[in-house]
Structure formats: C-alpha cells, structure tokens
Design a protein around this motif. Structure first.
Motif, PDB file in Angstrom:
ATOM      1  N   GLY A   1       0.812  -1.209   0.000  1.00 41.81           N
ATOM      2  CA  GLY A   1       0.000   0.000   0.000  1.00 41.81           C
ATOM      3  C   GLY A   1       0.848   1.263   0.000  1.00 41.81           C
ATOM      4  N   ALA A   2       1.959   1.228   0.742  1.00 37.77           N
ATOM      5  CA  ALA A   2       2.849   2.391   0.774  1.00 37.77           C
ATOM      6  C   ALA A   2       3.455   2.651  -0.601  1.00 37.77           C
ATOM      7  N   ALA A   3       3.782   1.574  -1.324  1.00 42.70           N
ATOM      8  CA  ALA A   3       4.305   1.729  -2.685  1.00 42.70           C
ATOM      9  C   ALA A   3       3.244   2.317  -3.602  1.00 42.70           C
ATOM     10  N   ALA A   4       1.988   1.907  -3.415  1.00 45.28           N
ATOM     11  CA  ALA A   4       0.892   2.475  -4.209  1.00 45.28           C
ATOM     12  C   ALA A   4       0.743   3.969  -3.927  1.00 45.28           C
ATOM     13  N   ASP A   5       0.924   4.376  -2.686  1.00 42.86           N
ATOM     14  CA  ASP A   5       0.828   5.801  -2.336  1.00 42.86           C
ATOM     15  C   ASP A   5       1.963   6.602  -2.964  1.00 42.86           C
ATOM     16  N   ARG A   6       3.165   6.045  -2.949  1.00 38.49           N
ATOM     17  CA  ARG A   6       4.285   6.750  -3.586  1.00 38.49           C
ATOM     18  C   ARG A   6       4.077   6.854  -5.091  1.00 38.49           C
ATOM     19  N   SER A   7       3.525   5.795  -5.681  1.00 38.13           N
ATOM     20  CA  SER A   7       3.212   5.837  -7.105  1.00 38.13           C
ATOM     21  C   SER A   7       2.158   6.895  -7.383  1.00 38.13           C
ATOM     22  N   THR A   8       1.181   7.019  -6.496  1.00 37.45           N
ATOM     23  CA  THR A   8       0.151   8.058  -6.631  1.00 37.45           C
ATOM     24  C   THR A   8       0.784   9.445  -6.715  1.00 37.45           C
ATOM     25  N   LYS A   9       1.734   9.713  -5.846  1.00 45.97           N
ATOM     26  CA  LYS A   9       2.386  11.030  -5.829  1.00 45.97           C
ATOM     27  C   LYS A   9       3.152  11.275  -7.132  1.00 45.97           C
ATOM     28  N   ARG A  10       3.844  10.255  -7.627  1.00 45.63           N
ATOM     29  CA  ARG A  10       4.607  10.435  -8.867  1.00 45.63           C
ATOM     30  C   ARG A  10       3.679  10.655 -10.054  1.00 45.63           C
ATOM     31  N   LEU A  11       2.592   9.880 -10.115  1.00 40.51           N
ATOM     32  CA  LEU A  11       1.652  10.037 -11.222  1.00 40.51           C
ATOM     33  C   LEU A  11       0.955  11.395 -11.157  1.00 40.51           C
ATOM     34  N   ALA A  12       0.609  11.839  -9.960  1.00 46.01           N
ATOM     35  CA  ALA A  12      -0.052  13.142  -9.817  1.00 46.01           C
ATOM     36  C   ALA A  12       0.869  14.266 -10.270  1.00 46.01           C
ATOM     37  N   ALA A  13       2.164  14.081 -10.129  1.00 43.47           N
ATOM     38  CA  ALA A  13       3.124  15.117 -10.509  1.00 43.47           C
ATOM     39  C   ALA A  13       3.325  15.207 -12.017  1.00 43.47           C
ATOM     40  N   SER A  14       2.782  14.236 -12.762  1.00 39.90           N
ATOM     41  CA  SER A  14       2.948  14.263 -14.219  1.00 39.90           C
ATOM     42  C   SER A  14       2.170  15.406 -14.861  1.00 39.90           C
ATOM     43  N   LYS A  15       1.106  15.854 -14.202  1.00 42.82           N
ATOM     44  CA  LYS A  15       0.333  17.031 -14.624  1.00 42.82           C
ATOM     45  C   LYS A  15      -0.028  17.005 -16.112  1.00 42.82           C
ATOM     46  N   GLY A  16      -0.684  15.931 -16.512  1.00 50.17           N
ATOM     47  CA  GLY A  16      -1.206  15.857 -17.867  1.00 50.17           C
ATOM     48  C   GLY A  16      -0.253  15.309 -18.902  1.00 50.17           C
ATOM     49  N   ARG A  17       1.016  15.132 -18.548  1.00 49.01           N
ATOM     50  CA  ARG A  17       1.963  14.560 -19.506  1.00 49.01           C
ATOM     51  C   ARG A  17       1.725  13.065 -19.636  1.00 49.01           C
ATOM     52  N   ALA A  18       2.058  12.513 -20.806  1.00 53.13           N
ATOM     53  CA  ALA A  18       1.988  11.068 -20.984  1.00 53.13           C
ATOM     54  C   ALA A  18       3.027  10.406 -20.084  1.00 53.13           C
ATOM     55  N   VAL A  19       2.661   9.281 -19.515  1.00 57.34           N
ATOM     56  CA  VAL A  19       3.518   8.572 -18.574  1.00 57.34           C
ATOM     57  C   VAL A  19       3.725   7.137 -19.075  1.00 57.34           C
ATOM     58  N   ASP A  20       4.951   6.667 -18.989  1.00 60.06           N
ATOM     59  CA  ASP A  20       5.226   5.255 -19.255  1.00 60.06           C
ATOM     60  C   ASP A  20       4.878   4.484 -17.985  1.00 60.06           C
ATOM     61  N   VAL A  21       3.676   3.921 -17.938  1.00 54.82           N
ATOM     62  CA  VAL A  21       3.237   3.267 -16.707  1.00 54.82           C
ATOM     63  C   VAL A  21       3.979   1.956 -16.469  1.00 54.82           C
ATOM     64  N   PHE A  22       4.600   1.388 -17.500  1.00 50.21           N
ATOM     65  CA  PHE A  22       5.432   0.210 -17.255  1.00 50.21           C
ATOM     66  C   PHE A  22       6.636   0.596 -16.404  1.00 50.21           C
ATOM     67  N   ALA A  23       7.321   1.660 -16.774  1.00 50.16           N
ATOM     68  CA  ALA A  23       8.454   2.126 -15.970  1.00 50.16           C
ATOM     69  C   ALA A  23       8.007   2.481 -14.557  1.00 50.16           C
ATOM     70  N   GLU A  24       6.828   3.086 -14.437  1.00 55.25           N
ATOM     71  CA  GLU A  24       6.314   3.443 -13.114  1.00 55.25           C
ATOM     72  C   GLU A  24       6.013   2.205 -12.285  1.00 55.25           C
ATOM     73  N   MET A  25       5.419   1.191 -12.902  1.00 55.43           N
ATOM     74  CA  MET A  25       5.110  -0.029 -12.163  1.00 55.43           C
ATOM     75  C   MET A  25       6.376  -0.805 -11.802  1.00 55.43           C
ATOM     76  N   VAL A  26       7.397  -0.750 -12.642  1.00 58.33           N
ATOM     77  CA  VAL A  26       8.681  -1.365 -12.298  1.00 58.33           C
ATOM     78  C   VAL A  26       9.236  -0.719 -11.031  1.00 58.33           C
ATOM     79  N   GLN A  27       9.156   0.613 -10.958  1.00 59.68           N
ATOM     80  CA  GLN A  27       9.656   1.301  -9.773  1.00 59.68           C
ATOM     81  C   GLN A  27       8.829   0.938  -8.544  1.00 59.68           C
ATOM     82  N   ALA A  28       7.507   0.936  -8.688  1.00 59.69           N
ATOM     83  CA  ALA A  28       6.642   0.653  -7.539  1.00 59.69           C
ATOM     84  C   ALA A  28       6.857  -0.762  -7.011  1.00 59.69           C
ATOM     85  N   THR A  29       6.885  -1.733  -7.903  1.00 57.14           N
ATOM     86  CA  THR A  29       7.031  -3.122  -7.450  1.00 57.14           C
ATOM     87  C   THR A  29       8.435  -3.409  -6.957  1.00 57.14           C
ATOM     88  N   PHE A  30       9.434  -2.692  -7.488  1.00 56.59           N
ATOM     89  CA  PHE A  30      10.788  -2.890  -6.958  1.00 56.59           C
ATOM     90  C   PHE A  30      10.908  -2.315  -5.555  1.00 56.59           C
TER      91      PHE A  30
END
Length: 452
Positions: free
Chosen positions: A122-151
């Motif tokens: 859950g803590a990793a999901a919260d950190r991912s939330t903060k990173r995704l929220a900071a994208s501010k409308g930009r396209a995001v590579d969610v694979f790279a984001e999920m690699v970071q969260a699960t690692f």
C-alpha cells in the motif's frame, strides 16, 4: 467489451528455415510460435538435430507439469541462461535439491506472512500516486512506473533494514545480464549441446559475480545479527527449515533464492500491472466499472489485504491481463525418457515447449480468445485449470503467486480509484518476449487525477 482487439503478436503462418527462425527469435521469441498452435493440441517439428513439440492440450499439460514432472525438467538452454545469475535456486534446481528447498521456503509464503506485507504494498501504491499526480497531464510510461513501484515493494520486504545491500544495484546487474544473455543463439536453434559456449554469453557475468559477493556479505551480517521483532523475507528464509531433513539454506542457497525473488518478485508483477492499466485504457467501460468497485470499497483510502475479497472485478482484470500477456509466455522442457503426448511419440532428448501465449489464446479453449473480457473470469471454477497457466501448475507452481496477486490487486485498485488512464494515440505497446513478455517501447498513457 470493446469490439477492437488489444495489442497482440503476429504468429507465423508458414514454416521457417533455421536462419529465419533465428532472426525472428532474436527479434521476438514469441513470434516463432506457429499460428496453428492456437488451433491444434500439439505441433511437432525438427531442427538440424533436435525434435521438438509444442503442447497446448490441457490434459497433456497436466501430465507434463504435474503427473510426470521429473520426466520433463527445465531445458538445458533455460538453465544455462539463468544459472550464472541465480545459481541453483528454486527456479532452476531439479530433483531432491529442488524438493528440500521448496519445503524449506514454502512457509515463508503462507497467507499470514503475505497479508502482513500488505502495508508495504500500500505504501508503494501511495508513492506511485504522488509520482503520477506530478505528471500534470503529460503522458507517462506506466510500465516504468510499475517497475519502480514493485521494486520498492520487493526491496522493502527483502532487505527491510535498508542498509544491508544495495538491492537496486543487484537488480540492475541481473537485468543487464539477462538483456545480454537471453537472446537466442543459432547454436540453441540447431540443437548444439549447451556445453558449447555461446558467444553472446561469454564474459557477461562479471557484474553478477560482484553482486553475489555483496549479497553473501549481507546475508552473513544478518545471520550474525540475529532475529528481529518484525521479520522480513530474508529473516524468514534464514529461519526456514526443511521439515523432513531439518536442513537449512546455506549462504549460497540463500543468496541465489533472494536474487531470484528480487527479480521475479517485481518484474512479473510490474508487467501484469502495466498490461492491466493498458487494457483499462483500451476499454473505458471496463475501467469505469473497475473504478466504481474500487471507489466504493476504498472511499479514498489505500487498499489493504482485507479489501481483496471485496474487489472481485479488479482481480478479474488482473486475471485477464495475465491471460492475454502471461509474463512467462514460453516455457521449454527436455524429455528424459520416451513418452506419449496427445497420441504422439516423444523421445528422450526431445524439446517439449509449452507456448503459454498460444495456450491462453487457443480457439478451442477460449471464446473470442484475442478479446479483452474480464467477465470470462467471473466464475473461477468455470476455467479449465490447465488451460490457464500464468504461474505454471503442479508441484512447481510459482511459489510467489499469492504474493504477486495480492500486490497487483492492492496497487491496481488504489490507482484506478484515484486516476483516469487514457491511451496515447500511436503509442500502442508491442508484446516482446525477452525472457518475460514485455511491452516494447513501454506503456504510454495519459493520466488524469480524479477529484477526491
């Protein structure tokens, strides 16, 4: 359900020669699977010196994975690719050496231990939330984001003291090793014995040797420090004991299994989550239904282990993502004795392939198999057990399957309750098999934060 079909691989429709097979396999191993494998129970052929069989029939797969598991060990090619990185760990070991390790490690993955790790997920999901929220409308590579969260998850549950080892460096070394060595060699294609060196695998293990030494030192440090109040994965493995022989893992065995869990324990889940988010962006109706379920259950908070039973549709999306894009999309075995599969003779030394990608899209086993339809998993009992093998089956079923599924549900539910994901035109991922089925070029999505 959308009338369009999500990204898929183009399977071959005509026999390939040796050189063309090598070219296709090095580009994308899954593309050497013949399209007929999605329509037939077994497909057989021969390279220069090796007979091979691709098996897609559930009863035959039950025989290979459960009833005659010792007859069909992992292929020598698979072992030679992975052994320099993860040694003779659970993933590679065979026979009695595998059995005692499995018995010693199984209690580590009991439901209670896994549920206790949910706050880390859950803590990793919260950190991912903060990173995704900071994208501010930009396209995001969610694979790279999920690699970071699960690692982050696997690092925290493996080395929770945070200073015993640079887990990130371990992962980078293994990932670089696999990227260099996992490509198929011409010698693999024509069946040259695996003791003949493959040029692409020579000299690729220096970084791994360094990381193995670091991990060894960290394990010894933890062993000398003694048990702690809240055990992590390393603590549990140190305490683990084979109930039959009373044997415990030595430093080499602990290190090899830890390195296996670090890599397999995060990349496969990252892939599942990335493909699931892609599919939710692909089908807006599915995403809305999943968000409604997650929002009602969570009401703004982060998902926990106690929420999982109340999130059945989220789990169905994950199951369907694993069907369409199984991380282990192509498995290889070597027959140790003469046998019969689907009425066809299998000789000692034949290569027996389990093309999970084709099995999961087989036209006799699944209705509209290339379509994205989470509702096909609404009744788990209706799914033939050996027609759906994202984690394998039998005695060698993935030991971390329940860990991965809990993590995937917690992270996916949390993110879908907080964001809307939309596909980026012209950026569809292409499934590419390099040891695991990865999205070539990433999974690029527009991410919109929802008002709370």
């Amino acid at each position: 359900m959308s009338d369009k079909l999500p990204a898929r691989c183009k399977l071959v429709t005509e026999p390939l020669g040796i050189i063309e097979t090598l070219r296709v396999a090095r580009r994308n191993l899954v593309e050497i699977i013949p399209d007929i494998a999605t329509k037939q129970p077994i497909v057989s052929g021969k390279t220069a010196v090796v007979r091979w069989h691709m098996v897609m029939e559930p009863d035959a797969l039950r025989h290979i994975l459960k009833d005659a598991v010792d007859v069909y060990p992992k292929s020598d090619v698979t072992k030679n690719i992975l052994e320099p990185a993860i040694g003779n760990s659970l993933f590679i070991a065979e026979g009695s050496h595998w059995r005692w390790q499995r018995r010693a490690a199984t209690p580590v993955f009991k439901h209670r231990n896994i549920a206790n790790l949910a706050p880390i997920m859950g803590a990793a999901a919260d950190r991912s939330t903060k990173r995704l929220a900071a994208s501010k409308g930009r396209a995001v590579d969610v694979f790279a984001e999920m690699v970071q969260a699960t690692f982050e998850v696997i690092s925290d549950v493996t080395f929770s003291d945070g200073d015993s080892v640079d887990a990130g460096a371990v992962h980078r070394a293994i990932d670089a090793y696999i990227a260099q060595t996992a490509k198929v060699s011409l010698l693999d294609i024509i069946g040259v014995p695996t003791w003949v060196p493959r040029l692409n695998r020579i000299g690729s293990s220096s970084a791994m040797k360094d990381m193995r030494r670091i991990a060894d030192a960290s394990i010894e440090e933890r062993r000398n420090a003694g048990p702690r109040d809240i055990p992590d994965l390393l603590d549990l493995l140190l305490e683990g004991e084979d109930p039959e022989t009373k044997r415990q893992m030595n430093t080499d065995e602990l290190r090899d299994n830890l390195l296996t869990f670090i890599v397999a324990g995060h990349e496969t889940t990252a892939l599942t989550l990335a493909w699931a988010l892609y599919l939710c962006a692909f089908d807006e109706d599915v995403q809305q239904k999943a968000r409604a379920e997650a929002s009602e259950v969570l009401n703004g908070r982060t998902a926990t282990a106690d929420d999982i039973k109340a999130l059945p549709y989220i789990r169905q999306i994950i199951d369907e993502a694993l069907r369409l894009y199984p991380p282990a999309a192509f498995i290889s075995r070597t027959a140790q004795q003469t046998d019969t599969l689907c009425g066809r003779e299998v000789r000692k030394g034949d290569t027996v392939m389990l093309p999970i990608y084709a099995l999961h899209r087989h036209k006799d086993l699944w209705e509209n198999p290339d379509a994205f339809d989470p509702d096909r998993f609404a009744d788990q009992k209706a799914v033939n057990r050996f027609s759906y093998l994202p984690f394998g089956d039998g005695p060698r079923v993935c030991i971390g399957a329940s860990f991965a599924l809990q993590e995937a549900v917690i992270i996916l539910a949390t993110l879908l309750s907080r964001f809307k994901f939309t596909a980026v035109k012209g950026r569809d991922p292409r499934p590419e098999l390099i040891l695991t089925l990865r999205p070539s070029g990433g999974v690029w999505l527009q991410v919109e934060e929802l008002s709370s």
